[in-house]
Structure formats: structure tokens, C-alpha cells
Scaffold this motif. Structure first.
Motif, PDB file in Angstrom:
ATOM      1  N   ASP A 453      67.769  33.190  48.712  1.00  0.00           N
ATOM      2  CA  ASP A 453      69.129  33.408  49.235  1.00  0.00           C
ATOM      3  C   ASP A 453      69.293  34.882  49.639  1.00  0.00           C
ATOM      4  O   ASP A 453      68.639  35.772  49.114  1.00  0.00           O
ATOM      5  CB  ASP A 453      70.225  32.932  48.280  1.00  0.00           C
ATOM      6  CG  ASP A 453      70.000  33.408  46.878  1.00  0.00           C
ATOM      7  OD1 ASP A 453      69.409  34.483  46.743  1.00  0.00           O
ATOM      8  OD2 ASP A 453      70.396  32.713  45.933  1.00  0.00           O
ATOM      9  N   GLN A 454      70.230  35.076  50.607  1.00  0.00           N
ATOM     10  CA  GLN A 454      70.411  36.403  51.223  1.00  0.00           C
ATOM     11  C   GLN A 454      70.728  37.490  50.206  1.00  0.00           C
ATOM     12  O   GLN A 454      70.333  38.643  50.346  1.00  0.00           O
ATOM     13  CB  GLN A 454      71.510  36.360  52.286  1.00  0.00           C
ATOM     14  CG  GLN A 454      71.174  35.488  53.474  1.00  0.00           C
ATOM     15  CD  GLN A 454      69.813  35.817  54.077  1.00  0.00           C
ATOM     16  OE1 GLN A 454      69.558  36.946  54.450  1.00  0.00           O
ATOM     17  NE2 GLN A 454      68.926  34.829  54.131  1.00  0.00           N
ATOM     18  N   GLU A 455      71.403  37.096  49.175  1.00  0.00           N
ATOM     19  CA  GLU A 455      71.866  38.065  48.178  1.00  0.00           C
ATOM     20  C   GLU A 455      70.683  38.710  47.432  1.00  0.00           C
ATOM     21  O   GLU A 455      70.782  39.826  46.943  1.00  0.00           O
ATOM     22  CB  GLU A 455      72.857  37.281  47.297  1.00  0.00           C
ATOM     23  CG  GLU A 455      73.021  37.676  45.922  1.00  0.00           C
ATOM     24  CD  GLU A 455      73.817  36.587  45.138  1.00  0.00           C
ATOM     25  OE1 GLU A 455      73.852  36.750  43.955  1.00  0.00           O
ATOM     26  OE2 GLU A 455      74.359  35.604  45.730  1.00  0.00           O
ATOM     27  N   ASN A 456      69.552  37.968  47.392  1.00  0.00           N
ATOM     28  CA  ASN A 456      68.394  38.501  46.659  1.00  0.00           C
ATOM     29  C   ASN A 456      67.298  39.068  47.554  1.00  0.00           C
ATOM     30  O   ASN A 456      66.333  39.632  47.063  1.00  0.00           O
ATOM     31  CB  ASN A 456      67.773  37.388  45.809  1.00  0.00           C
ATOM     32  CG  ASN A 456      68.668  37.019  44.658  1.00  0.00           C
ATOM     33  OD1 ASN A 456      69.275  37.895  44.039  1.00  0.00           O
ATOM     34  ND2 ASN A 456      68.785  35.732  44.388  1.00  0.00           N
ATOM     35  N   GLU A 458      66.723  41.563  49.528  1.00  0.00           N
ATOM     36  CA  GLU A 458      66.286  42.967  49.494  1.00  0.00           C
ATOM     37  C   GLU A 458      65.625  43.294  48.159  1.00  0.00           C
ATOM     38  O   GLU A 458      64.662  44.039  48.080  1.00  0.00           O
ATOM     39  CB  GLU A 458      67.483  43.902  49.701  1.00  0.00           C
ATOM     40  CG  GLU A 458      68.047  43.898  51.101  1.00  0.00           C
ATOM     41  CD  GLU A 458      67.045  44.371  52.140  1.00  0.00           C
ATOM     42  OE1 GLU A 458      66.265  45.291  51.855  1.00  0.00           O
ATOM     43  OE2 GLU A 458      67.033  43.773  53.246  1.00  0.00           O
ATOM     44  N   ARG A 459      66.202  42.711  47.132  1.00  0.00           N
ATOM     45  CA  ARG A 459      65.848  43.025  45.752  1.00  0.00           C
ATOM     46  C   ARG A 459      64.401  42.660  45.398  1.00  0.00           C
ATOM     47  O   ARG A 459      63.776  43.340  44.581  1.00  0.00           O
ATOM     48  CB  ARG A 459      66.816  42.229  44.866  1.00  0.00           C
ATOM     49  CG  ARG A 459      67.023  42.726  43.484  1.00  0.00           C
ATOM     50  CD  ARG A 459      68.264  42.063  42.907  1.00  0.00           C
ATOM     51  NE  ARG A 459      68.218  40.611  42.882  1.00  0.00           N
ATOM     52  CZ  ARG A 459      67.576  39.889  41.972  1.00  0.00           C
ATOM     53  NH1 ARG A 459      66.926  40.462  40.990  1.00  0.00           N
ATOM     54  NH2 ARG A 459      67.593  38.573  42.022  1.00  0.00           N
ATOM     55  N   GLU A 465      61.635  42.762  39.911  1.00  0.00           N
ATOM     56  CA  GLU A 465      62.758  41.963  40.408  1.00  0.00           C
ATOM     57  C   GLU A 465      62.273  40.588  40.848  1.00  0.00           C
ATOM     58  O   GLU A 465      61.305  40.466  41.597  1.00  0.00           O
ATOM     59  CB  GLU A 465      63.455  42.664  41.580  1.00  0.00           C
ATOM     60  CG  GLU A 465      64.158  43.944  41.208  1.00  0.00           C
ATOM     61  CD  GLU A 465      65.448  43.729  40.438  1.00  0.00           C
ATOM     62  OE1 GLU A 465      65.845  42.552  40.221  1.00  0.00           O
ATOM     63  OE2 GLU A 465      66.072  44.733  40.046  1.00  0.00           O
ATOM     64  N   ALA A 467      63.764  36.469  42.153  1.00  0.00           N
ATOM     65  CA  ALA A 467      64.955  35.737  42.602  1.00  0.00           C
ATOM     66  C   ALA A 467      65.017  34.403  41.867  1.00  0.00           C
ATOM     67  O   ALA A 467      65.764  33.513  42.235  1.00  0.00           O
ATOM     68  CB  ALA A 467      64.885  35.527  44.108  1.00  0.00           C
ATOM     69  N   GLN A 499      65.637  31.580  54.216  1.00  0.00           N
ATOM     70  CA  GLN A 499      66.931  31.001  53.885  1.00  0.00           C
ATOM     71  C   GLN A 499      66.705  30.050  52.734  1.00  0.00           C
ATOM     72  O   GLN A 499      65.672  29.370  52.674  1.00  0.00           O
ATOM     73  CB  GLN A 499      67.472  30.232  55.081  1.00  0.00           C
ATOM     74  CG  GLN A 499      68.452  31.077  55.861  1.00  0.00           C
ATOM     75  CD  GLN A 499      68.973  30.351  57.070  1.00  0.00           C
ATOM     76  OE1 GLN A 499      68.742  29.174  57.261  1.00  0.00           O
ATOM     77  NE2 GLN A 499      69.703  31.091  57.876  1.00  0.00           N
ATOM     78  N   LYS A 500      67.674  30.022  51.855  1.00  0.00           N
ATOM     79  CA  LYS A 500      67.549  29.175  50.669  1.00  0.00           C
ATOM     80  C   LYS A 500      67.255  27.733  51.099  1.00  0.00           C
ATOM     81  O   LYS A 500      67.926  27.171  51.965  1.00  0.00           O
ATOM     82  CB  LYS A 500      68.880  29.241  49.894  1.00  0.00           C
ATOM     83  CG  LYS A 500      68.842  28.604  48.552  1.00  0.00           C
ATOM     84  CD  LYS A 500      68.397  29.594  47.497  1.00  0.00           C
ATOM     85  CE  LYS A 500      68.231  28.887  46.170  1.00  0.00           C
ATOM     86  NZ  LYS A 500      67.130  29.426  45.391  1.00  0.00           N
TER      87      LYS A 500
END
Ligand code: ADP
Length: 521
Positions: A453-456, A458-459, A465, A467, A499-500
Motif C-alpha cells: 500500500d502507498q502508505e508504506n 517509501e518506508r 522496515e 510492510a 498497488q496493494k
């Protein structure tokens, strides 16, 4: 002070010009300025205009006599306490003398004028007058000096010092206020403080505070240091430390505000807070890493332990099967696999510490990327066959794609991407595409699995790290971090599009070998 001003003014009042001339002649002195008046009204007019050291007043004048004139003089502020010497013709007129004193005279002179007595009486008062003037001058100088000292003190203050009156208007604005707020003294003086330095949303509170103070003589922000937001000329807001005191002068209040710009301090505090938070996060991540790491190392160990315990038990029990070739090979295979897994984990950990201490060494040689990927896939073949995963290797370029780099490290990167595609790809086909764009070689590894998912997104390139949780799919969260560091050490980039639920495409971009660049142009 001019020459003229330093003369001592004496008023002589007589209806006879002759008498005036006599008085003037007797009193002639370069230190005196003698002014004449010919009757009561003229005398009062002169007296209302300026202060005299002494007034010589003829008692018997037509119209308004000396007593009446003196009474009136006492009502005028300019000469409320100026000594008046009555000049009278009547000797020993004791009731007249009495009247004169009641009217406010301080002395008497009897005609005919005795020059020595006149001079000496007048000089008593002119001397007193000189001393008084000198004192006043000194007091004035002292006041000016005090004011100047206070001003220069406030001007050089490191805080902005602002004075405000009961109407909320600015009455003082020092140099630092000019610097902090951007308004010059000339612009600020007389303006409403609220409009100039208080943000809109604070203004009602400020107005109410002022109103309440004038009513109850107390206010919540007085006599303490508070932190509030303030407004600059350019409309930007900034944090300030503010101390306000109310000062009562006569029947009115003025307010002095001492303002300090604390933007830097706040920024520092924020920086410290972020550093602390980052540190906390790093410690937390390291602790998690240690626990995951121990778990990951423990799994192959336990598996080997079970195999060896089983073998030992079979030997003890005299079970000949344990010596059978197939069984021995199986056990060695399992042990090997687990040892390899442990070795890889330890390698990763070492690699991270090497990167952290800046000791990642890149041994540059020419690499044929297609060949490298091909050989790598050979190593994965058994695992891919076992999981029934199809891998398509496509080269969009006919000629070999050559780069200059460390083949061991580049293999490490691609191996990471491929094993992730296997791990997170839900056994769906994997596409590996080799291409060239401008002066770069592009290798993309695409799976059709879990996606991110987009929220992860970069991380996942950061240390430790992930996801996904360890309970879902095991891992240390180090592979992509190491890969990115290696690619960047080769002056390249590692990107992901995902994308998820739609799979992921990881792309490695590496600068190409010069010759190849020239060839492909
Ligand atoms: P690990 O796989 O050991 O967790 P990596 O650094 O290789 O460590 O990957 C970091 C995280 O990125 C993974 O935990 C996973 O959440 C996500 N990830 C990596 N590759 C993929 C992929 N192909 N598909 C989906 N998620 C992925």
C-alpha cells in the motif's frame, strides 16, 4: 541658554514716568532686565506673560491700586510666589502696611527712595531668584540625563520594548522592536498595537484583557512570562516570549511589553524532539530487529538440532537405517540448507553494520547484466520448480548490456528482488525485464502478488522496515535497505511501483559502461 534669558527680570510699576526713571536709574545693572508698567492693568498683563524675580509696585495708583494688583498677581500661575515690594509715600502708615502684607507684599520701600536700601532689598530677591533658576536648570539637566539614559538603555535592549497607552496605541517602540516586527518607530508610534503585532485570532482576547484591566486593575497576562504567537510586518507569524507590566502615571496607566523572538529556540526544541523521537524509533526498531533476528537464527538451528537428535537416537537404538546413504544425504542436505539460511542472515547483519560504518567496498569490473541474471536464475531454479513459479526473462536489447560494477553486490541486489518476488508473489509468474534508457541499464523484477500500500511504499527501503508482520511472512526488513545502498554506491537508483493486491515492480537503474553507451547511440 541665551544671554537674554539669563538676565534677571524685574518689573517696576508706577503711574509716574519720573518715578520709573528714578527706579530704573538706581537699579541699573547689567544682570537685570527692567520692565516698566504704568498702571495696574499693564502690570497684570506683563505678569501674566512671564515670570519676574521681583516686582516693585507703587501703592497709590489711579484706577487699580497696589493692593488690588497684588491680589490679582497671586491668582496668576506665572508669578504666584514672586516677591512684591510696595513703594509708598506714606511713612508709618501702619494700617496700610498691614493691608499690604495681607495682600501678599513681602516688603516696603518708602519714598523718597534711598538708593542703597532699594538696591540691597532688590538684590536679596534677585539672588534668591538666581539660585532658584540654577536649581531648576540642574533638575532639568538631571531629568534629561535620566530620560536619555533610560532611552539608550531601552534602545540597546535585546528584547523588543513596546509601550502602549490605555487606548491600546503604541507610545514607545525600541530598535529591537523595529528589527523583530519590521515596522519602523515612525510607522509604529500612534498605531493600534493589536493591528500591528497581534494575530487576528488573538485580537478580541487582547481588547477584552485591556478593557477588563481598566475596570478591575488586574489581568491574567500581567507580570509574568508567557509564550504567544505574534505577527510580523510581512504577515508571517512567529512565537514570542512576552512579559507585560502596567505602570500608573498620574491618573493613567501605560503598559510596557518586553518581547523576545523565540523562533530559534522553538526550532531547536523541535529538532531535539524529532531527534529524540527518531532515536526512540531507532531503538525500538533495533530491539524488534534483535528479537526477529534471534527468532530467524533459532529456526534453522532448531531444525538441525531435531535432525541430529533423531540421528543420534537411531544410532543409540541400533537402527541401521540411519547409516543408509539416502538418509545420510537427506540429513546433510537439510543441515546445509539451514546453514546456508543462517549464513545469509549473518551476512545481512554484517552488511548493515558495514554500510552504517561506511565500509561498503565496491570492487568494480565489467558486468554483462543479461548473463548475470541468467546465472542467478539458475541458482533459483530448484526453488522455482518446487513452488511451480514461472519466471520470464526478457531482454529488450540485442547487444550485451554492460555496466561497470561489483558483480557480487549486483547479484546480491537482484537476488534480493527475486527472492522477495517469490516470497511476496503468491506463486504467480515473475517477469524480469532488461532494458536500456539513455545512458542507463534498467532491470525490473515484476511479481503479481501481495503488492504494497502507498502508505508504506517509501518506508520499505529503510532499515528494519517492513510492510508486513513477521507472523504473516518472516523477514528482517534488511534486504531492500542493503539493495538500495548498493545500487546508490553504483550511482544508480532503486524504485518501486506497486498497488496493494496488484503486485509490485522493482526497478534497478544503473549507469552503463561507457563503450556500451556509445554503441547504443
Ligand atoms: P524482508 O523481506 O526481510 O522483510 P526487505 O527489505 O527485502 O525485507 O523488504 C522490506 C519489506 O518490503 C517487506 O517486509 C515487505 O513488506 C515489502 N516487500 C518487499 N518486496 C516486496 C514485494 N515484491 N511485494 C510486496 N511487498 C514487498
Amino acid at each position: 541658554m541665551t544671554e537674554q534669558e539669563s538676565l534677571i527680570p524685574i518689573l517696576i510699576v508706577d503711574d509716574s514716568q519720573e518715578n520709573l526713571l528714578v527706579l530704573e536709574a538706581v537699579l541699573r545693572n547689567p544682570r537685570y532686565e527692567i520692565i516698566e508698567a504704568h498702571d495696574g492693568p499693564e502690570a497684570l498683563e506683563k505678569v501674566s506673560q512671564r515670570e519676574f524675580a521681583v516686582i516693585l509696585l507703587d501703592v497709590q495708583m489711579p484706577g487699580m491700586n497696589g493692593y488690588e494688583v497684588t491680589k490679582k498677581i497671586r491668582e496668576l500661575r506665572t508669578n504666584i510666589s514672586t516677591p512684591v515690594i510696595f513703594v509708598t509715600a506714606g511713612m508709618n502708615e501702619s494700617n496700610l502696611v498691614q493691608l499690604g502684607y495681607e495682600a501678599g507684599a513681602v516688603d516696603y520701600l518708602f519714598k523718597p527712595i534711598e538708593p542703597v536700601i532699594l538696591r540691597s532689598k532688590v538684590s536679596v530677591f534677585t539672588n534668591l531668584y538666581s539660585i532658584k533658576k540654577q536649581n531648576e536648570k540642574q533638575a532639568e539637566l538631571l531629568r534629561i540625563h535620566d530620560q536619555e539614559e533610560r532611552d539608550s538603555f531601552l534602545e540597546s535592549a535585546l528584547d523588543a520594548v513596546i509601550g502602549m497607552n490605555e487606548e491600546g496605541r503604541i507610545i514607545y517602540w525600541n530598535r529591537q522592536a523595529e528589527i523583530i516586527f519590521g515596522w519602523s518607530k515612525e510607522e509604529a508610534l500612534g498605531e493600534k498595537l493589536a493591528t500591528l503585532v497581534i494575530p487576528k485570532y488573538y485580537r478580541p482576547e487582547h481588547e477584552l484583557g485591556l478593557k477588563n484591566f481598566l475596570k478591575y486593575k488586574t489581568g491574567p497576562i500581567l507580570n509574568k512570562r508567557i509564550e504567544v504567537m505574534s505577527l510580523r510586518r510581512d504577515g508571517s507569524e512567529f512565537p514570542v516570549e512576552l512579559a507585560v507590566v502596567a505602570i500608573k502615571t498620574n491618573a493613567h496607566y501605560t503598559f510596557s511589553a518586553f518581547v523576545r523572538d523565540i523562533s530559534d529556540r522553538k526550532r531547536e526544541q523541535m529538532k531535539i524532539k524529532t531527534t529524540e523521537e527518531n532515536l526512540k524509533k531507532a531503538i525500538q526498531a533495533r530491539d524488534e530487529f534483535i528479537s526477529v533476528c534471534s527468532h530467524e537464527l533459532k529456526t534453522p538451528l532448531t531444525s538441525m538440532q531435531i535432525q541430529f537428535q533423531l540421528g543420534a537416537k537411531m544410532m543409540k537404538d541400533g537402527n541401521e537405517k540411519v547409516f543408509e546413504r539416502e538418509s545420510v544425504i537427506k540429513r546433510i542436505d537439510i543441515a546445509n540448507k539451514q546453514l546456508k539460511r543462517m549464513g545469509k542472515l549473518i551476512d545481512n547483519m554484517l552488511e548493515v553494520s558495514r554500510i552504517a560504518s561506511g565500509k561498503l567496498i565496491i570492487d568494480r569490473k565489467e558486468i554483462d547484466l543479461f548473463k548475470l541474471i541468467h546465472d542467478l536464475l539458475d541458482m533459483y531454479q530448484e526453488q522455482l520448480d518446487y513452488s511451480h513459479i514461472d519466471v520470464n526473462l526478457i531482454s529488450k536489447i540485442k547487444s550485451p548490456v554492460l555496466i561497470e560494477g561489483d558483480s557480487y553486490r549486483i547479484e546480491q541486489v537482484l537476488s534480493n528482488l527475486i527472492s522477495n518476488a517469490i516470497k511476496y508473489g503468491e506463486n504467480r509468474p515473475i517477469d524480469i525485464v532488461l532494458d536500456v534508457s539513455g545512458e542507463s541499464a534498467l532491470i525490473s523484477v515484476r511479481d503479481h502478488g501481495l503488492g504494497i500500500d502507498q502508505e508504506n511504499i517509501e518506508r520499505i527501503f529503510d532499515r528494519y522496515e517492513r510492510a508486513i508482520t513477521a507472523s504473516e511472512i518472516s523477514g528482517l526488513g534488511l534486504g531492500l535497505y542493503i539493495s538500495k545502498q548498493i545500487v546508490e554506491a553504483h550511482h544508480g537508483h532503486l524504485r518501486v511501483e506497486s498497488q496493494k493486491g496488484q503486485g509490485s515492480t522493482f526497478t534497478v537503474e544503473l549507469p552503463m559502461h561507457k563503450e556500451h553507451t556509445e554503441l547504443s547511440h
